[in-house]
Design an enzyme around this catalytic site. Structure first.
Site, PDB file in Angstrom:
ATOM      1  N   SER A 273       0.851  -1.195   0.000  1.00 19.00           N
ATOM      2  CA  SER A 273       0.000   0.000   0.000  1.00 19.00           C
ATOM      3  C   SER A 273       0.882   1.237   0.000  1.00 19.00           C
ATOM      4  CB  SER A 273      -0.887   0.004   1.243  1.00 19.00           C
ATOM      5  OG  SER A 273      -0.087   0.292   2.370  1.00 19.00           O
ATOM      6  N   LYS A 274       0.226   2.371  -0.021  1.00 17.54           N
ATOM      7  CA  LYS A 274       0.943   3.655  -0.063  1.00 17.54           C
ATOM      8  C   LYS A 274       1.989   3.768   1.038  1.00 17.54           C
ATOM      9  CE  LYS A 274      -1.827   6.759  -2.720  1.00 17.54           C
ATOM     10  NZ  LYS A 274      -3.278   6.540  -2.684  1.00 17.54           N
TER      11      LYS A 274
END
Ligand code: GLU
Length: 479
Positions: A253-254
């Protein structure tokens, strides 16, 4: 059943193309190529609030940049279009009608706030939080009452199966208990279809033979299987590929940094390297080799070699691979790839050809195209700045000064400074000063580039040209 292989990539245009979705697209593209089939692109834009034309455009651009050309889809058209779900509303309504006719779908007039209140109450009692089916068998009078109140129905699927089982090319046979499914919504009260429903209608009508997607979708699959059965259709072959995890084994994820394809492009990764790398996050070639051209990826792809466990995104490996691709590229092509990075950095380059000699000199040490901005700075700087105290000190040593003096006198009148001429000059300086090896070369390198270490100095000098070399040596002498 359609015997021709047809795969699809079905992104929701709600943001940039995520690296995990790109991996899904790549596997679908490779498998279609491997089987001589078609790769279809479908835009799943039924979520009107989150879907944007900008996202769609950027996803298409990223797919094109990755070289994942689709056979059918937006901009291409095809016999099974339209390829945007927002343009297929009639088809969903028709199929909803089929299901309601068979009493396999029913209108549900419950309001979101009512559903939420009931869900909370169920949760409080420790019950299942599934829909309590209260609209399953409404009387005509009840319906009239709801309609009179201005309520518009959503439609739910009547899920009565005790268990749903399906085979998965990666996971094998999967059985899902029916009680975990519940009567799920297939069409919202505003007339937009839910993902599971639109996906099934489209995969079937588009003749998709293989649905290959991330295994975060595996919990949707039982619902989709029920819809296939209800509509009297054969489900496609299913393959759920394991997620990509970050180095901490959490879903990528980010938080893990760069996760979208456009960011990788800006950072200077090559599409071939990214396709190679992402593809190998799902499977491995029989030979165990890592560097595989697109042709080999397509030829050697094998579902049996898809790993069942999640793979870890290792950016060092991607960097290494990208470096390999940079080195195996034709110089002309590499220069073409480097040009925009240099241009964007504000360097006064006019053509990609100008960049070629620089690329030849520096490619060995490059991992990303953007490395060129720092590495090539020496060619564009007004004067080289010594990179360290050590470099500045070397420049001021007596021995260095005698080298610079000799260099300047050797350079007098020189108009063409090719590699051979430069080597000749260095040989003469050696004779004149009695210095050789590092003692001779390091001061010249520092004067011309500001750096203690670096690539092939005659090549660098050739690119700088006699005028700059003279200017830089004079400056070093004056320093
Ligand atoms: N629109 C879905 C997504 O982007 C597609 C899932 C699927 O491949 O069925 O996750």
């Amino acid at each position: 059943m359609n015997s021709k292989v047809r795969t699809r990539f079905a992104p929701s245009p709600t943001g940039h193309l995520h690296i995990g979705n790109a991996r899904t697209a790549i596997i679908n593209w490779i498998f279609a190529g491997h089987s001589g089939g078609s790769f279809v692109l479908r835009i799943e834009d039924t979520d009107v609030e989150r879907s944007t034309p900008e996202s769609e455009a950027s996803i298409l651009e990223d797919l094109r940049w990755l070289g994942l050309d689709w056979d059918e889809g937006p901009e291409k058209g095809g016999a099974f279009g339209p390829y945007r779900q927002s343009e297929r509303s009639d088809l969903y309504l028709d199929h909803l009608e089929m299901l309601t006719q068979k009493d396999l779908a029913y209108p549900c007039y419950c309001l979101p706030e009512e559903l939420e209140a009931r869900r909370k109450a169920m949760l409080g009692k420790g019950d299942t939080t599934q829909y309590d089916k209260r609209c399953r068998d409404l009387t005509a009078a009840q319906i009239r009452k709801f309609v009179g109140e201005g309520r518009r129905p959503a439609f739910r699927f009547r899920a009565d199966a005790e268990a749903v089982s399906f085979g998965d090319l990666v996971r094998g046979d999967i059985v899902f208990p029916g009680e975990q499914i519940g009567d799920f919504v297939i069409m919202k009260s505003d007339g937009t279809p839910m993902y599971n429903f639109a996906c099934v209608v489209d995969d079937h009508l588009m003749g998709i033979s293989h649905v290959i997607r991330g295994d975060d979708h595996i919990s949707n699959t039982p619902r989709q299987i029920l819809l296939y059965q209800a509509l009297g259709w054969e489900p496609p072959v299913l393959a759920h590929i394991p997620m990509i995890l970050g180095p901490d084994r959490e879903k990528l994820s980010k938080r893990h940094g760069v996760t979208s394809v456009d960011q990788y492009r800006t950072l200077g990764y090559l599409p071939d390297a990214l396709v190679n790398f992402l593809s190998l996050l799902s499977w491995s070639s029989e030979s165990g080799e890592d560097i595989l051209s697109r042709e080999r990826l397509i030829r050697e792809f094998d579902f049996n070699r898809i790993s069942k466990s999640a793979s870890i995104f290792n950016v060092e490996k991607l960097d290494w691979m990208n470096g390999m691709y940079i080195r195996q590229m034709e110089v002309r092509e590499l220069a073409r790839h480097l040009f925009p990075f240099l241009h964007q950095a504000g360097y006064p380059v006019r053509t990609a050809e100008e960049v070629e000699p620089m690329a030849v000199i520096f490619r060995a040490g490059m991992e990303r195209l953007s490395d060129a901005v720092e590495k090539f700075r020496i060619f564009f700087a007004e004067f080289p700045v010594p990179e360290s105290v050590e470099a500045a000190e070397v420049m001021q040593q007596e021995a260095s000064r005698s080298i610079y003096k000799s260099f300047l006198s050797q350079m007098d009148g020189v108009r063409d400074l090719d590699r051979d001429a430069f080597q000749e000059i260095m040989k003469n300086i050696q004779q004149e000063t009695g210095l050789k090896g590092k003692a001779l070369w390091a001061p010249v390198r520092i004067a011309l580039t500001g750096r203690v270490h670096g690539p092939d100095l005659p090549g660098v000098a050739e690119i700088l040209g006699p005028e700059k070399c003279r200017k830089f040596a004079a400056r070093a002498l004056g320093a």
